[in-house]
Design an enzyme around this catalytic site. Structure first.
Site, mmCIF file in Angstrom:
data_model
loop_
_atom_site.group_PDB
_atom_site.id
_atom_site.type_symbol
_atom_site.label_atom_id
_atom_site.label_comp_id
_atom_site.label_asym_id
_atom_site.label_seq_id
_atom_site.Cartn_x
_atom_site.Cartn_y
_atom_site.Cartn_z
ATOM 1 N N THR A 5 0.899 19.227 1.248
ATOM 2 C CA THR A 5 0.257 20.120 2.197
ATOM 3 C C THR A 5 0.645 21.528 1.776
ATOM 4 O O THR A 5 1.434 21.707 0.864
ATOM 5 C CB THR A 5 0.767 19.779 3.619
ATOM 6 O OG1 THR A 5 0.425 18.425 3.907
ATOM 7 C CG2 THR A 5 0.181 20.665 4.690
ATOM 8 N N ASN A 39 -3.517 15.671 2.569
ATOM 9 C CA ASN A 39 -2.567 14.591 2.794
ATOM 10 C C ASN A 39 -1.656 14.428 1.590
ATOM 11 O O ASN A 39 -0.887 15.325 1.292
ATOM 12 C CB ASN A 39 -3.245 13.282 3.196
ATOM 13 C CG ASN A 39 -2.293 12.337 3.922
ATOM 14 O OD1 ASN A 39 -1.350 12.781 4.562
ATOM 15 N ND2 ASN A 39 -2.534 11.053 3.816
ATOM 16 N N SER A 95 -1.701 14.399 13.298
ATOM 17 C CA SER A 95 -1.140 15.216 12.218
ATOM 18 C C SER A 95 0.279 15.637 12.558
ATOM 19 O O SER A 95 0.647 15.756 13.730
ATOM 20 C CB SER A 95 -1.997 16.467 12.010
ATOM 21 O OG SER A 95 -1.372 17.368 11.109
ATOM 22 N N GLY A 101 5.180 18.874 4.125
ATOM 23 C CA GLY A 101 6.251 17.885 4.078
ATOM 24 C C GLY A 101 6.011 16.622 4.875
ATOM 25 O O GLY A 101 6.962 15.946 5.249
ATOM 26 N N GLY A 102 4.746 16.288 5.185
ATOM 27 C CA GLY A 102 4.498 15.056 5.916
ATOM 28 C C GLY A 102 5.212 15.039 7.249
ATOM 29 O O GLY A 102 5.242 16.028 7.980
#
Length: 584
Positions: free
Chosen positions: A391, A411, A462, A482-483
């Site tokens: 991201t 993603n 998200s 960073g997820g």
């Protein structure tokens, strides 16, 4: 394309009601210029007060932002220029085939708003497409190829932002990106490595290999990378606005290529997409106002819940082991609720009043044992019965005090690795952010239930948490990729800012992370946490996991007492640079 939307219900106390240098090397650059902040500032009217701050993950994108500001644009126009340029020069992290979430502050009115340009599921989405014959999750179809891709939101989002909050025509803000795509640039090491990492998947699709490995050869950092097909799509968007992407020739090519490769998109899916403007979550912690992302981001709710849990606790008086203990237990409970309740607010009625309430946080706090880890298994079930890691983030403040905190994504690295025919658009793999198979983790280890189950037209949950923090004397714009770790990075970054740290200190501090499941504490390798502190945490019952560095935070801080600003990109990236520049 835009719809006005307010979340269900009114949250209690914490939420408002529901050139030619362009061909040079371009590693991460943070460009900073000292600016006035409109209604938020009362600094002297000096030359320094009339400049702007731009923080992004790529030098060429940062330059695009400053170029648009110099042409009379505001922070929103600059954000569009940065984001569109990143679609060209940093496609491994974000782009036109993905989506974004953004917090915007309008200096003239004092209004804060939130733009939801999150991707959505096509109408024909089916769980069977993401299952193997034995009923286990099919990680390939959820991560690679057209079935992995949600309907992109990025083009609709920037078209709306330009029309309502920008000062310049969309075509002007897109012009730097179009130029970069046509004339080319030196690809970064990160892009070259990403292409190498995903080469086998990219070779499945002719348009993907044609774009990223032209002539069958891997790109080189010393070479010139061009993207003429994406330039044509950007021109259609510049000329016709959102309709240039979601209708007409571009839309037909998107659908044709997706369906030919086994996907289910239709022209109706594209034509029905709308960016949505929502009320941001606002909360107060230690005298600071925090403006952050509402659902379909889980980040703002989790952030508010963690800060509400910690609000009456004097963390500064604690020894380091107990401070980490309370941070981790706040994380654990927030992520439990993340898994339990959160989803697309247009499809799921979430108990936001409860989750954002300080009274709810009081109860959660009481369940924390002072000297013992809470096992995740001790908390109620992971799922309510019925209610990343690639991201990018950029932060912008213009000379008038308008601010944009914007996090964009496709993603995982290079998204689905599927380029949609002649459009040049690399599609996301955000379908993996749904709970495609209830109770099974996604690429970031997050588990969800029915609230985040895939439904046609629904937006996947998200972790993106773009935020603005405003105090009496200090202000910060903050965010990170960073997820699932985005949420805890921003959480720890805000605490560090409130503790008085500057931008460089915030981005450099070592990180910890807990997300309910797996039930462990990730501690960054090379952390300066003393051995005796780690021993105390283990004695409390924590499983400690050394993990490689994560995140790529971009932070801008303004200290109004000295009228100075600091900006920093994450030192974990060896290409990070800083730059001070005045905008006239």
């Amino acid at each position: 394309m835009i719809e006005r939307n307010t979340p269900h219900g009114d949250a209690v106390t914490t939420c408002r009601p529901p050139a030619h240098g362009r061909l040079r090397w371009h590693g991460i650059l943070l460009a900073l210029a000292i600016g006035s902040f409109g209604m938020l500032a009362h600094a002297q009217d000096t030359a320094a007060d009339k400049t702007a701050a731009v923080a992004s993950a790529n030098a060429l994108a940062t330059e695009a932002g400053f170029e648009v500001l110099a042409r009379g644009g505001n922070a929103v126009d600059a954000a569009i220029a940065v984001g569109a340029s990143l679609s060209v020069v940093q496609p491994e992290a974000s782009g036109m085939g993905g989506g974004f979430l953004a917090v915007i502050h309008d200096a003239a009115t004092g209004k804060d708003t939130f733009i939801d340009a999150r991707e959505m599921a096509p109408q024909a989405v089916s769980e069977k497409d993401y299952l193997k014959a034995d009923g286990t999750p099919n990680r390939d179809t959820s991560l690679n190829g057209p079935l992995a891709a949600g309907i992109p939101g990025f083009p609709a989002g920037i078209a709306y932002m330009a029309g309502k909050y920008g000062k310049l025509p969309l075509a002007v803000s897109l012009s730097p990106a179009i130029r970069l795509a046509e004339e080319g640039f030196h690809p970064s090491g990160a892009l070259v490595r990403s292409i190498g990492h995903k080469a086998d998947v990219l070779r499945r699709y002719p348009a993907s290999s044609g774009k990223f490995m032209p002539g069958g050869k891997m790109p080189q950092e010393t070479g010139i990378f061009r993207d003429p097909n994406q330039a044509k799509t950007l021109k259609a968007l510049a000329e016709k606005g959102a309709d240039g992407f979601y209708k007409g020739a571009v839309a037909k090519e998107l659908v044709k290529s997706v369906r030919a490769a086994g996907g289910t998109w239709t022209l109706a899916d594209l034509a029905s997409y709308r960016a949505k403007e929502r009320q941001p979550i606002e909360l107060t912690y230690a005298g600071y106002k925090i403006v952050t992302a509402p659902p379909p981001s889980s980040g703002g709710v989790a952030l508010a819940e963690m800060l509400n849990i910690l609000a009456p606790i004097d963390l500064k008086s604690m020894d380091e082991a107990h401070r980490i203990h309370y941070l981790v237990e706040a994380m654990r409970r927030a992520f439990r609720d993340h898994n339990e309740y959160l989803g697309d607010p247009d499809f799921v009625k979430m108990p936001l009043d409860m989750l954002l309430s300080p009274y709810y946080a009081d109860g959660l706090r009481q369940s924390i044992l002072p000297d013992q880890a809470t096992k995740s298994a001790w908390l109620p079930s992971v799922h309510a019965k019925d209610p990343g890691m690639h991201t990018t983030h950029y932060s912008i403040i213009d000379k008038d005090g308008n601010m944009v905190s914007m996090t964009a994504t496709v993603n995982t690295t290079l998204g689905s690795s599927f380029v949609a025919g002649k459009t040049g658009i690399l599609l996301n793999n955000e379908m993996d952010d749904f709970a495609l198979v209830s109770g099974q983790p996604n690429a970031f280890g997050l588990i969800g239930g029915s609230a985040n189950a895939p439904v046609g037209g629904k937006r996947m949950l998200s972790s993106m948490t773009p935020s603005i923090v405003v105090g009496k004397d200090r202000l910060a714009v903050i965010g990170s990729p960073g997820g699932s770790t985005i949420i805890t990075q921003v959480f720890e970054g805000i605490l560090a800012f409130i503790d008085g740290k500057n931008a460089g200190e915030i981005t450099a501090q070592k990180r910890i992370h807990h997300q309910f499941l797996p039930d462990r504490v990730d501690i960054e390798k090379g952390s300066d946490i003393p051995a005796d502190v780690l021993a105390k945490l283990k004695a409390m019952g924590y499983e400690i996991n050394d993990k490689e560095s994560w995140g790529n935070m971009n932070v801008v801080v303004w200290d109004k007492t000295t009228n100075t600003k600091t900006a920093a990109s994450d030192p974990r990236n060896p290409n990070g640079l800083g730059k001070v520049e005045t905008i006239h």
